[in-house]
Design a protein around this motif. Structure first.
Motif, PDB file in Angstrom:
ATOM      1  N   LYS A 157       0.823  -1.212   0.000  1.00  0.00           N
ATOM      2  CA  LYS A 157       0.000   0.000   0.000  1.00  0.00           C
ATOM      3  C   LYS A 157       0.861   1.268   0.000  1.00  0.00           C
ATOM      4  O   LYS A 157       0.539   2.248  -0.683  1.00  0.00           O
ATOM      5  N   LEU A 158       1.949   1.248   0.755  1.00  0.00           N
ATOM      6  CA  LEU A 158       2.865   2.389   0.740  1.00  0.00           C
ATOM      7  C   LEU A 158       3.499   2.538  -0.640  1.00  0.00           C
ATOM      8  O   LEU A 158       3.646   3.648  -1.159  1.00  0.00           O
ATOM      9  N   ASP A 159       3.873   1.436  -1.230  1.00  0.00           N
ATOM     10  CA  ASP A 159       4.484   1.412  -2.561  1.00  0.00           C
ATOM     11  C   ASP A 159       3.551   2.047  -3.592  1.00  0.00           C
ATOM     12  O   ASP A 159       3.993   2.773  -4.493  1.00  0.00           O
ATOM     13  N   ALA A 160       2.252   1.785  -3.461  1.00  0.00           N
ATOM     14  CA  ALA A 160       1.278   2.238  -4.458  1.00  0.00           C
ATOM     15  C   ALA A 160       0.897   3.707  -4.322  1.00  0.00           C
ATOM     16  O   ALA A 160       0.228   4.256  -5.205  1.00  0.00           O
ATOM     17  N   LEU A 161       1.316   4.371  -3.250  1.00  0.00           N
ATOM     18  CA  LEU A 161       0.870   5.738  -3.003  1.00  0.00           C
ATOM     19  C   LEU A 161       1.296   6.723  -4.088  1.00  0.00           C
ATOM     20  O   LEU A 161       0.637   7.743  -4.296  1.00  0.00           O
ATOM     21  N   ASP A 162       2.406   6.438  -4.778  1.00  0.00           N
ATOM     22  CA  ASP A 162       2.854   7.357  -5.832  1.00  0.00           C
ATOM     23  C   ASP A 162       2.300   6.976  -7.201  1.00  0.00           C
ATOM     24  O   ASP A 162       2.712   7.518  -8.219  1.00  0.00           O
ATOM     25  N   GLY A 163       1.336   6.032  -7.209  1.00  0.00           N
ATOM     26  CA  GLY A 163       0.666   5.670  -8.462  1.00  0.00           C
ATOM     27  C   GLY A 163       1.280   4.498  -9.191  1.00  0.00           C
ATOM     28  O   GLY A 163       0.763   4.088 -10.236  1.00  0.00           O
ATOM     29  N   ALA A 164       2.373   3.934  -8.683  1.00  0.00           N
ATOM     30  CA  ALA A 164       3.007   2.793  -9.336  1.00  0.00           C
ATOM     31  C   ALA A 164       3.509   1.833  -8.271  1.00  0.00           C
ATOM     32  O   ALA A 164       4.266   2.233  -7.384  1.00  0.00           O
ATOM     33  N   MET A 165       3.091   0.574  -8.351  1.00  0.00           N
ATOM     34  CA  MET A 165       3.579  -0.438  -7.423  1.00  0.00           C
ATOM     35  C   MET A 165       4.842  -1.036  -8.036  1.00  0.00           C
ATOM     36  O   MET A 165       4.794  -1.969  -8.833  1.00  0.00           O
ATOM     37  N   ASP A 166       6.001  -0.467  -7.655  1.00  0.00           N
ATOM     38  CA  ASP A 166       7.255  -0.814  -8.324  1.00  0.00           C
ATOM     39  C   ASP A 166       8.412  -1.012  -7.353  1.00  0.00           C
ATOM     40  O   ASP A 166       9.569  -1.093  -7.763  1.00  0.00           O
ATOM     41  N   GLY A 167       8.112  -1.075  -6.062  1.00  0.00           N
ATOM     42  CA  GLY A 167       9.166  -1.271  -5.074  1.00  0.00           C
ATOM     43  C   GLY A 167       9.761   0.004  -4.526  1.00  0.00           C
ATOM     44  O   GLY A 167      10.664  -0.044  -3.684  1.00  0.00           O
ATOM     45  N   THR A 168       9.272   1.156  -4.968  1.00  0.00           N
ATOM     46  CA  THR A 168       9.765   2.444  -4.477  1.00  0.00           C
ATOM     47  C   THR A 168       8.591   3.285  -3.993  1.00  0.00           C
ATOM     48  O   THR A 168       7.804   3.779  -4.811  1.00  0.00           O
ATOM     49  N   PRO A 169       8.424   3.455  -2.695  1.00  0.00           N
ATOM     50  CA  PRO A 169       7.337   4.297  -2.184  1.00  0.00           C
ATOM     51  C   PRO A 169       7.647   5.767  -2.418  1.00  0.00           C
ATOM     52  O   PRO A 169       8.764   6.123  -2.803  1.00  0.00           O
ATOM     53  N   PRO A 170       6.689   6.654  -2.188  1.00  0.00           N
ATOM     54  CA  PRO A 170       6.963   8.091  -2.339  1.00  0.00           C
ATOM     55  C   PRO A 170       7.966   8.565  -1.298  1.00  0.00           C
ATOM     56  O   PRO A 170       7.800   8.325  -0.103  1.00  0.00           O
ATOM     57  N   LEU A 171       9.012   9.219  -1.760  1.00  0.00           N
ATOM     58  CA  LEU A 171      10.095   9.691  -0.902  1.00  0.00           C
ATOM     59  C   LEU A 171      10.560  11.052  -1.385  1.00  0.00           C
ATOM     60  O   LEU A 171      10.311  11.413  -2.541  1.00  0.00           O
ATOM     61  N   PRO A 172      11.253  11.814  -0.549  1.00  0.00           N
ATOM     62  CA  PRO A 172      11.910  13.016  -1.058  1.00  0.00           C
ATOM     63  C   PRO A 172      12.827  12.663  -2.228  1.00  0.00           C
ATOM     64  O   PRO A 172      13.417  11.578  -2.265  1.00  0.00           O
ATOM     65  N   ARG A 173      12.953  13.583  -3.172  1.00  0.00           N
ATOM     66  CA  ARG A 173      13.560  13.262  -4.471  1.00  0.00           C
ATOM     67  C   ARG A 173      14.955  12.649  -4.363  1.00  0.00           C
ATOM     68  O   ARG A 173      15.248  11.628  -4.988  1.00  0.00           O
ATOM     69  N   ASP A 174      15.855  13.251  -3.583  1.00  0.00           N
ATOM     70  CA  ASP A 174      17.222  12.732  -3.500  1.00  0.00           C
ATOM     71  C   ASP A 174      17.248  11.327  -2.924  1.00  0.00           C
ATOM     72  O   ASP A 174      17.994  10.462  -3.397  1.00  0.00           O
ATOM     73  N   TRP A 175      16.447  11.117  -1.885  1.00  0.00           N
ATOM     74  CA  TRP A 175      16.393   9.789  -1.275  1.00  0.00           C
ATOM     75  C   TRP A 175      15.782   8.778  -2.249  1.00  0.00           C
ATOM     76  O   TRP A 175      16.246   7.639  -2.346  1.00  0.00           O
ATOM     77  N   GLN A 176      14.770   9.200  -2.980  1.00  0.00           N
ATOM     78  CA  GLN A 176      14.125   8.287  -3.925  1.00  0.00           C
ATOM     79  C   GLN A 176      15.109   7.782  -4.981  1.00  0.00           C
ATOM     80  O   GLN A 176      15.118   6.598  -5.326  1.00  0.00           O
ATOM     81  N   ARG A 177      15.953   8.688  -5.480  1.00  0.00           N
ATOM     82  CA  ARG A 177      16.940   8.268  -6.474  1.00  0.00           C
ATOM     83  C   ARG A 177      17.915   7.244  -5.894  1.00  0.00           C
ATOM     84  O   ARG A 177      18.229   6.240  -6.535  1.00  0.00           O
ATOM     85  N   GLN A 178      18.399   7.507  -4.679  1.00  0.00           N
ATOM     86  CA  GLN A 178      19.343   6.579  -4.063  1.00  0.00           C
ATOM     87  C   GLN A 178      18.672   5.256  -3.735  1.00  0.00           C
ATOM     88  O   GLN A 178      19.260   4.179  -3.917  1.00  0.00           O
ATOM     89  N   TRP A 179      17.439   5.326  -3.226  1.00  0.00           N
ATOM     90  CA  TRP A 179      16.665   4.111  -2.922  1.00  0.00           C
ATOM     91  C   TRP A 179      16.526   3.268  -4.184  1.00  0.00           C
ATOM     92  O   TRP A 179      16.817   2.059  -4.172  1.00  0.00           O
ATOM     93  N   ALA A 180      16.056   3.868  -5.273  1.00  0.00           N
ATOM     94  CA  ALA A 180      15.818   3.123  -6.507  1.00  0.00           C
ATOM     95  C   ALA A 180      17.106   2.468  -7.007  1.00  0.00           C
ATOM     96  O   ALA A 180      17.100   1.305  -7.448  1.00  0.00           O
ATOM     97  N   SER A 181      18.211   3.194  -6.918  1.00  0.00           N
ATOM     98  CA  SER A 181      19.489   2.649  -7.370  1.00  0.00           C
ATOM     99  C   SER A 181      19.935   1.478  -6.499  1.00  0.00           C
ATOM    100  O   SER A 181      20.307   0.407  -7.015  1.00  0.00           O
ATOM    101  N   ASP A 182      19.881   1.647  -5.193  1.00  0.00           N
ATOM    102  CA  ASP A 182      20.346   0.599  -4.283  1.00  0.00           C
ATOM    103  C   ASP A 182      19.440  -0.624  -4.332  1.00  0.00           C
ATOM    104  O   ASP A 182      19.921  -1.772  -4.322  1.00  0.00           O
TER     105      ASP A 182
END
Length: 247
Positions: A157-182
């Motif tokens: 449910k947290l993952d889906a909050l940004d409109g895409a269930m893809d393993g990355t929940p909504p996060l501040p932009r810099d953290w989101q980039r690092q999260w997605a990469s790692d």
């Protein structure tokens, strides 16, 4: 933490303190919470109960304490993220045990396959969370063995909050980039291990898809954090920042 979106807050009626103590005492994951996080969890659980219908199915009966335990379990992953994690759905459906759901998929040759699948939990992108009560109880009985179906489904449910269930929940932009990469690097490496038939410390179901990798790792964060840290240290560090310190 400032999240990428916010909504007007509203207060829910406070819960009975004695009821909260009784419910929390039956959830081993909560025993190490400090007073401020315990108070935060109670406020989230109160909002959960005010906002969502808990619907027992197939003759299952849930008393007041059991309903509050379900609410607390579902809110446990929201201690840092906050009440925005409750947005977008209205029902928690609870089966007595594992339930069957219809599934269909196209194979590599374009042939459609349909059939039933036995599940212990499910979270629709725009729909309810569904749990097996027998498996919730099994998780409570063995809380540190790598399984927590409620945390798994709330991660979806947290993952889906940004409109895409893809393993990355909504996060501040810099953290989101690092999260997605790692996470992508860890997921690719994990899938290679599973595809090669090697035994993995983490449940191989995590290789099914990026969103399942996130949800399974969430279970380990709450129920076997040491194994997660040893197997996937970068992922474990992100999840500790996202969820707070594990039990």
């Amino acid at each position: 933490m400032i999240w990428p979106f916010s909504r007007r807050q509203r207060s829910s009626p406070p819960l009975d303190p004695a009821l909260c103590r009784q419910a929390a005492a039956g959830l081993p994951w909560l025993r190490g919470l400090d007073p401020s996080r315990s108070a935060r969890l109670e406020a989230l659980a109160a909002e959960f109960l005010a906002d969502k219908a808990i619907v027992p199915l197939q003759g299952l009966r849930l008393n007041e304490v059991q309903r509050l335990r379900l609410a607390m379990l579902c809110c446990m992953p929201l201690l840092e993220f906050g009440r925005e994690g409750l947005h977008g759905w209205k029902e928690l459906l609870v089966y007595p045990g594992a339930f069957r759901a219809k599934r269909s998929h196209l194979d590599a040759h374009g042939i459609l396959h349909e059939g039933d699948e036995e599940l212990i939990g499910e979270a629709w992108e725009r729909g309810p969370v569904i749990l097996s009560w027998a498996d919730v109880r099994a998780d409570i009985a063995a809380p540190f063995e790598g399984y927590c179906v409620a945390a798994h489904e709330i991660a979806h449910k947290l993952d889906a909050l940004d409109g895409a269930m893809d393993g990355t929940p909504p996060l501040p932009r810099d953290w989101q980039r690092q999260w997605a990469s790692d996470f992508q690097r860890a997921y690719d490496s994990f899938c290679e291990e599973v595809d090669a038939g090697r035994e993995t410390a983490i449940d191989p179901y995590a290789a099914e898809a990026p969103e399942e990798f996130f949800a399974v790792c969430t279970e380990y964060h709450f129920s076997d954090a040491a194994t997660l840290r040893n197997a996937l240290p970068a992922v474990a560090a992100h999840l500790q920042r996202f969820y707070g310190a594990p039990p």
